[in-house]
Design a protein around this motif. Sequence first.
Motif, PDB file in Angstrom:
ATOM      1  N   UNK A  55       0.808  -1.224   0.000  1.00  0.00           N
ATOM      2  CA  UNK A  55       0.000   0.000   0.000  1.00  0.00           C
ATOM      3  C   UNK A  55       0.842   1.275   0.000  1.00  0.00           C
ATOM      4  N   UNK A  56       2.131   1.148   0.322  1.00  0.00           N
ATOM      5  CA  UNK A  56       2.993   2.334   0.264  1.00  0.00           C
ATOM      6  C   UNK A  56       3.270   2.757  -1.180  1.00  0.00           C
ATOM      7  N   UNK A 320      10.108   9.463   4.495  1.00  0.00           N
ATOM      8  CA  UNK A 320       9.708  10.798   4.054  1.00  0.00           C
ATOM      9  C   UNK A 320       8.707  10.714   2.904  1.00  0.00           C
ATOM     10  N   UNK A 321       8.942   9.784   1.977  1.00  0.00           N
ATOM     11  CA  UNK A 321       8.031   9.617   0.849  1.00  0.00           C
ATOM     12  C   UNK A 321       6.661   9.137   1.317  1.00  0.00           C
ATOM     13  N   UNK A 322       6.643   8.190   2.265  1.00  0.00           N
ATOM     14  CA  UNK A 322       5.377   7.698   2.803  1.00  0.00           C
ATOM     15  C   UNK A 322       4.609   8.837   3.463  1.00  0.00           C
ATOM     16  N   UNK A 323       5.315   9.618   4.279  1.00  0.00           N
ATOM     17  CA  UNK A 323       4.666  10.723   4.995  1.00  0.00           C
ATOM     18  C   UNK A 323       4.102  11.766   4.042  1.00  0.00           C
ATOM     19  N   UNK A 324       4.777  11.964   2.908  1.00  0.00           N
ATOM     20  CA  UNK A 324       4.341  12.969   1.935  1.00  0.00           C
ATOM     21  C   UNK A 324       3.358  12.405   0.909  1.00  0.00           C
ATOM     22  N   UNK A 325       3.088  11.091   0.989  1.00  0.00           N
ATOM     23  CA  UNK A 325       2.176  10.472   0.034  1.00  0.00           C
ATOM     24  C   UNK A 325       2.762  10.327  -1.358  1.00  0.00           C
ATOM     25  N   UNK A 326       4.085  10.270  -1.461  1.00  0.00           N
ATOM     26  CA  UNK A 326       4.731  10.135  -2.762  1.00  0.00           C
ATOM     27  C   UNK A 326       4.981   8.661  -3.072  1.00  0.00           C
ATOM     28  N   UNK A 327       5.014   8.336  -4.344  1.00  0.00           N
ATOM     29  CA  UNK A 327       5.331   6.990  -4.790  1.00  0.00           C
ATOM     30  C   UNK A 327       6.647   7.025  -5.567  1.00  0.00           C
ATOM     31  N   UNK A 370       6.686  -1.782  10.400  1.00  0.00           N
ATOM     32  CA  UNK A 370       5.384  -2.305  10.813  1.00  0.00           C
ATOM     33  C   UNK A 370       4.255  -1.295  10.626  1.00  0.00           C
ATOM     34  N   UNK A 371       4.551   0.009  10.788  1.00  0.00           N
ATOM     35  CA  UNK A 371       3.500   1.015  10.818  1.00  0.00           C
ATOM     36  C   UNK A 371       3.584   2.078   9.730  1.00  0.00           C
ATOM     37  N   UNK A 372       4.786   2.241   9.128  1.00  0.00           N
ATOM     38  CA  UNK A 372       4.978   3.305   8.153  1.00  0.00           C
ATOM     39  C   UNK A 372       5.295   4.645   8.781  1.00  0.00           C
ATOM     40  N   UNK A 373       5.413   4.682  10.095  1.00  0.00           N
ATOM     41  CA  UNK A 373       5.747   5.936  10.799  1.00  0.00           C
ATOM     42  C   UNK A 373       7.138   5.822  11.407  1.00  0.00           C
ATOM     43  N   UNK A 374       7.934   6.859  11.235  1.00  0.00           N
ATOM     44  CA  UNK A 374       9.304   6.854  11.757  1.00  0.00           C
ATOM     45  C   UNK A 374       9.345   7.651  13.051  1.00  0.00           C
ATOM     46  N   UNK A 375       9.886   7.034  14.089  1.00  0.00           N
ATOM     47  CA  UNK A 375      10.063   7.749  15.343  1.00  0.00           C
ATOM     48  C   UNK A 375      11.369   7.306  15.972  1.00  0.00           C
TER      49      UNK A 375
END
Length: 376
Positions: A55-56, A320-327, A370-375
Amino acid sequence: MGSVDSTAPEATETIDVDRSDPGYRRWLKEAVRKVQADANRSADTHLLRFPLPEEWKIDLYLKDESTHPTGSLKHRLARSLFLYGLCNGWIRPDRPVIEASSGSTAVSEAYFANLIGVPFIAVMPRTTSREKCRLIEFHGGRCHFVDDPRTMYEASAALAAETGGHYMDQFTYAERATDWRGNNNIAESIYEQLRLERYPEPAWVVATAGTGGTSATIARYVHYMQYDTRVCVADPENSCFFDGWVHDDPDATSDRGSRIEGIGRPRMEPSFMPTAIDRMMKVPDAASVAAVRALERVIGRKAGGSTGTGLWSALRIVAEMVAAGRTGSVVTLLCDPGDRYLDKYYSDSWLADQGLDITPYTLALDGFLATGRWSE
């Protein structure tokens, strides 16, 4: 590990070679043929997919340079340097080739020296992995250790002067010995292998820098071919490249050697082209180790620390790409196999001795995948 020569070899009388001599010309032609034949025998290296959630709509690839005959990205560089030195008349029959190297370049150069029948001496830090030293000796080379990595250059030049040999000087000649316009260099290979993928022109290529030759080749090729790809260079601790790039300082230095073998330098090397690249990231050494261990968990392959440095940065870019919705696609390099570093990056005792805690970086990687979020 075998015997290691830690002292300078006996000096020899320097006798100039008559380069018009038919015997020398026959030797030169045969030496060049042997080096070119090695390339002709070698298939291209694989482009491996690092699995990401569908889905990414982002694809991450690793160019697996560990499949070269000498097991690393440096096989390409060594071949180019030998051809450059031979065609310039610098490498001569029976005279040693000397190189300053933290290991993988020396392994590959020992291979090519053995191929054409000349001696080889690697000038390297005393902390170089035992496995790399063994491989250099396996290919017929000798190891000359220095305690301070910053003295490798001078020690190599001195050995060349004493023996009448040739100091290869990868840190000066890497960027000019490689044909960056094409001719099956690593950049051309990446784009050809991506041709049938859903994102054939990568958004980013992530490289690491030892000499800087690979990042220069990739960046120049991107500009020459008029691609929109951006090039990022990931830099480890104890390296001056990042600071030199940020501050546009060609005289930047570091007072310590890199713990990530093969990349990072104490000075701005002549082959590092900061003006050709788009971005740099400073990567903690513990993050590099966490990344190569994550790579093994995900695809079942061990790799060296420099692969981890690049993979960490590539995953940050993916985040960064995931957060910005870029493919799109991202490419980084699998530089060499992890079996050369079992006593380092895969050793918990080595990590403890170095004061490196990979736990927070491992959690960050696992959480992101696992989540697509970087922390952090």
